[in-house]
Design an enzyme around this catalytic site. Sequence first.
Site, PDB file in Angstrom:
ATOM      1  N   ARG A   8      -1.854  31.290  23.205  1.00 21.68           N
ATOM      2  CA  ARG A   8      -1.319  29.790  23.087  1.00 21.68           C
ATOM      3  C   ARG A   8      -1.688  28.864  24.180  1.00 21.68           C
ATOM      4  O   ARG A   8      -1.625  27.543  23.925  1.00 21.68           O
ATOM      5  CB  ARG A   8       0.180  29.939  22.547  1.00 21.68           C
ATOM      6  CG  ARG A   8       0.162  30.432  21.271  1.00 21.68           C
ATOM      7  CD  ARG A   8       1.535  29.952  20.678  1.00 21.68           C
ATOM      8  NE  ARG A   8       2.683  31.055  21.416  1.00 21.68           N
ATOM      9  CZ  ARG A   8       3.855  30.623  21.566  1.00 21.68           C
ATOM     10  NH1 ARG A   8       4.316  29.343  21.415  1.00 21.68           N
ATOM     11  NH2 ARG A   8       4.698  31.362  21.952  1.00 21.68           N
ATOM     12  N   LYS A  15      -3.465  33.241  31.774  1.00 20.05           N
ATOM     13  CA  LYS A  15      -2.210  32.588  31.599  1.00 20.05           C
ATOM     14  C   LYS A  15      -1.287  32.630  33.063  1.00 20.05           C
ATOM     15  O   LYS A  15      -0.937  31.531  33.436  1.00 20.05           O
ATOM     16  CB  LYS A  15      -1.335  33.079  30.457  1.00 20.05           C
ATOM     17  CG  LYS A  15       0.012  32.445  30.474  1.00 20.05           C
ATOM     18  CD  LYS A  15       0.658  32.722  29.179  1.00 20.05           C
ATOM     19  CE  LYS A  15       1.327  34.309  29.157  1.00 20.05           C
ATOM     20  NZ  LYS A  15       2.201  34.373  27.684  1.00 20.05           N
ATOM     21  N   ASP A 102       4.464  35.776  33.534  1.00 19.81           N
ATOM     22  CA  ASP A 102       4.809  34.400  33.027  1.00 19.81           C
ATOM     23  C   ASP A 102       5.866  33.972  32.950  1.00 19.81           C
ATOM     24  O   ASP A 102       6.304  32.938  32.087  1.00 19.81           O
ATOM     25  CB  ASP A 102       3.851  34.382  31.592  1.00 19.81           C
ATOM     26  CG  ASP A 102       4.563  35.410  30.750  1.00 19.81           C
ATOM     27  OD1 ASP A 102       5.449  36.254  31.012  1.00 19.81           O
ATOM     28  OD2 ASP A 102       4.199  35.436  29.475  1.00 19.81           O
ATOM     29  N   LYS A 356     -10.788   9.874  60.009  1.00 17.69           N
ATOM     30  CA  LYS A 356     -11.173  11.463  59.761  1.00 17.69           C
ATOM     31  C   LYS A 356     -11.671  11.903  61.176  1.00 17.69           C
ATOM     32  O   LYS A 356     -12.348  11.390  61.870  1.00 17.69           O
ATOM     33  CB  LYS A 356     -12.509  11.518  58.726  1.00 17.69           C
ATOM     34  CG  LYS A 356     -12.747  12.876  58.574  1.00 17.69           C
ATOM     35  CD  LYS A 356     -14.330  13.226  58.438  1.00 17.69           C
ATOM     36  CE  LYS A 356     -14.802  13.155  59.872  1.00 17.69           C
ATOM     37  NZ  LYS A 356     -16.370  13.514  59.905  1.00 17.69           N
ATOM     38  N   ASN A 382      -7.251  -2.079  70.121  1.00 17.69           N
ATOM     39  CA  ASN A 382      -7.039  -2.689  68.887  1.00 17.69           C
ATOM     40  C   ASN A 382      -8.637  -2.641  68.245  1.00 17.69           C
ATOM     41  O   ASN A 382      -9.690  -3.027  68.712  1.00 17.69           O
ATOM     42  CB  ASN A 382      -6.768  -4.313  69.456  1.00 17.69           C
ATOM     43  CG  ASN A 382      -6.409  -4.857  67.926  1.00 17.69           C
ATOM     44  OD1 ASN A 382      -6.886  -4.763  66.973  1.00 17.69           O
ATOM     45  ND2 ASN A 382      -5.293  -5.380  68.177  1.00 17.69           N
ATOM     46  N   GLY A 428     -17.181  -9.482  67.994  1.00 12.15           N
ATOM     47  CA  GLY A 428     -17.242  -9.324  66.631  1.00 12.15           C
ATOM     48  C   GLY A 428     -18.592  -9.491  66.008  1.00 12.15           C
ATOM     49  O   GLY A 428     -19.534 -10.061  66.585  1.00 12.15           O
TER      50      GLY A 428
HETATM   51  C1  UD1 Z   1       9.556  41.434  25.080  1.00 12.12           C
HETATM   52  C2  UD1 Z   1      10.498  42.197  24.786  1.00 12.12           C
HETATM   53  C3  UD1 Z   1      11.908  41.663  23.946  1.00 12.12           C
HETATM   54  C4  UD1 Z   1      12.273  40.321  24.864  1.00 12.12           C
HETATM   55  C5  UD1 Z   1      11.042  39.536  25.210  1.00 12.12           C
HETATM   56  C6  UD1 Z   1      11.535  38.769  26.216  1.00 12.12           C
HETATM   57  C7  UD1 Z   1       9.413  44.373  24.269  1.00 12.12           C
HETATM   58  C8  UD1 Z   1       9.059  45.544  23.251  1.00 12.12           C
HETATM   59  N1  UD1 Z   1      10.093  43.264  23.841  1.00 12.12           N
HETATM   60  O1  UD1 Z   1       8.965  40.785  23.972  1.00 12.12           O
HETATM   61  O2  UD1 Z   1      12.918  42.491  23.669  1.00 12.12           O
HETATM   62  O3  UD1 Z   1      13.281  39.749  24.245  1.00 12.12           O
HETATM   63  O4  UD1 Z   1      10.178  40.225  25.762  1.00 12.12           O
HETATM   64  O5  UD1 Z   1      10.391  37.589  26.311  1.00 12.12           O
HETATM   65  O6  UD1 Z   1       9.566  44.761  25.548  1.00 12.12           O
HETATM   66  N2  UD1 Z   1       2.670  42.775  28.242  1.00 12.12           N
HETATM   67  C9  UD1 Z   1       1.667  43.729  28.613  1.00 12.12           C
HETATM   68  N3  UD1 Z   1       0.909  44.560  28.105  1.00 12.12           N
HETATM   69  C10 UD1 Z   1       1.527  44.791  26.836  1.00 12.12           C
HETATM   70  C11 UD1 Z   1       2.351  43.824  26.284  1.00 12.12           C
HETATM   71  C12 UD1 Z   1       2.879  42.807  27.035  1.00 12.12           C
HETATM   72  O7  UD1 Z   1       1.291  43.649  29.983  1.00 12.12           O
HETATM   73  O8  UD1 Z   1       0.820  45.465  25.984  1.00 12.12           O
HETATM   74  C13 UD1 Z   1       3.166  41.705  28.949  1.00 12.12           C
HETATM   75  C14 UD1 Z   1       2.894  40.377  28.754  1.00 12.12           C
HETATM   76  O9  UD1 Z   1       1.786  39.785  29.474  1.00 12.12           O
HETATM   77  C15 UD1 Z   1       4.149  39.684  29.066  1.00 12.12           C
HETATM   78  C16 UD1 Z   1       5.373  40.310  29.080  1.00 12.12           C
HETATM   79  O10 UD1 Z   1       4.474  41.908  28.914  1.00 12.12           O
HETATM   80  O11 UD1 Z   1       4.128  39.220  30.467  1.00 12.12           O
HETATM   81  C17 UD1 Z   1       6.093  40.535  27.723  1.00 12.12           C
HETATM   82  O12 UD1 Z   1       5.393  40.526  26.616  1.00 12.12           O
HETATM   83  P1  UD1 Z   1       5.532  39.537  25.393  1.00 12.12           P
HETATM   84  O13 UD1 Z   1       4.705  39.957  24.077  1.00 12.12           O
HETATM   85  O14 UD1 Z   1       5.703  38.245  25.745  1.00 12.12           O
HETATM   86  O15 UD1 Z   1       7.002  40.241  24.916  1.00 12.12           O
HETATM   87  P2  UD1 Z   1       7.571  40.796  23.686  1.00 12.12           P
HETATM   88  O16 UD1 Z   1       6.913  41.976  23.217  1.00 12.12           O
HETATM   89  O17 UD1 Z   1       7.271  39.472  22.505  1.00 12.12           O
END
Ligand code: UD1
Length: 463
Positions: A8, A15, A102, A356, A382, A428
């Site tokens: 997004r 990101k 993030d 500079k 000056n 000048g």
């Molecule tokens: C997750 C939680 C959810 C919580 C929410 C808060 C799980 C299953 N769910 O949701 O309960 O309310 O965060 O924001 O954990 N990431 C990876 N590898 C992956 C998947 C995700 O590194 O395979 C990282 C993403 O880059 C991000 C973080 O994990 O930094 C969370 O992933 P995101 O997909 O935002 O969270 P949800 O699974 O939606």
Amino acid sequence: MAAGKGTRMKSTLPKVLHRLGGRALLGHVVDCAAQLSARRVVIITGHSAIEVEAACADMASRGGSFDLNFARQEPQLGTGHAMQQAVPLLADDGVTLVLSGDVPLTQAATLQALLAQCDGQRLALLSLRMADPTGYGRIVRSGPEASAQVRAIIEHKDATAEQRQITEIYSGIMAVPTRLLRRWLARLDNNNAQNEYYLTDIVKFAVSDGVAVVAHQITDAAQVAGVNSPVQLAELERAHQHRLAHAFMEQGVRLADPARFDVRGLLECGRDVEIDVNCVFEGSVRLGDGVRIKANCVIANCTIAAGAVIHPFTHIDGEKLGVQIGEGALVGPFARLRPGAQLGAQVHIGNFVEVKNSTLAKGAKANHLAYLGDATVGERVNYGAGSITANYDGANKHRTVIEDDAHIGSNCVLVAPVTIGAGATVGGGSTITKNTEPGGLSVARGRQVSLPNWKRPAKQAKA
Ligand code: UD1
Ligand code: CA
């Protein structure tokens, strides 16, 4: 965790490398770990892993004394799968704090409190009540009261209509004893609505193993807010700047408007500092006691001593060399100070003056439309309107030395290398190519010719 794609954002930049307050989102998270004196930081990368890992090397060199590691997660099969890649790099005698790359605004004190709840033995979840909890994992408790036992986290997509009524959500941040985490991660499966390995399933394992689960609830949503889109990035940028602005005001800094103040780096302020609207501070900036920054200035990598005043629309960027401004100096409006500009006490730099890699000693003045590059300027010099140092011959840069008390008239060109002697005067319009004697007058321009009663050409009548 920093393996996710961030679709997004609609950007080619990963990101977690988008900037907030001048620092990558992931950098804020790493800084927080440094403040907690983490022993080891493991960054889970996947999408754009090479770019993210390269950017992190720089973060580590700035941060604390932790040991930085990467775990690659390819493909991305969920947060539990992500942690499975990291856990081999973690020591059994420690506590693992799970953070998202993030989520930039979590405060160290909040995480300290979470770690205290974990206390090396419990599973501690950071939670929050949300008016609209759609999309988040819900904290399911054994009874309705907040004191009731935590039983599970149920992801929104897996939740029943009744569970979806729960407004307490899991923030994505937890603290867990590493030896238990390792054991529970081995038991995960992906039998759920998203066919992902959910980290949040470890809660039910903790419950079945008789390990206490605590939810540490906070009320400040900004601390757990993630960035998924440019709109959210801008919202969190404002929240961050608002927080900084308030901290400066608490310290005594007088901001004309905290909503029109941006710090994208490190700003240090002495007592009685005043900052007018729309000023941006970047890199490392230090403002001494009583410094006043007028409206619309951009100031980067600069130290400004006590009592100096920076008038509106001034641009200062010291880059790597830095810019120093002495006590009581006056700069601007519309001045430009570049790397290596060093202004002594009471120096005046006026409108449309560029400096500079030059030093100006105490009381020197260049008030209008001038350029000083690679120059050493003495006390009380000056430097006239429209004068420039011709410091560059097309291949090399040369220095101009202007000794104490010299007076450079308007519209002069000082062709470097050249020295203007102490107390010397340059008429000048002169183009100076040779050193001038101390105390003497040098004029190097065409002599004026004046013809009396001059008749201008008249238009000839057409034939
Ligand atoms: C997750 C939680 C959810 C919580 C929410 C808060 C799980 C299953 N769910 O949701 O309960 O309310 O965060 O924001 O954990 N990431 C990876 N590898 C992956 C998947 C995700 O590194 O395979 C990282 C993403 O880059 C991000 C973080 O994990 O930094 C969370 O992933 P995101 O997909 O935002 O969270 P949800 O699974 O939606
Ligand atoms: Ca999310």
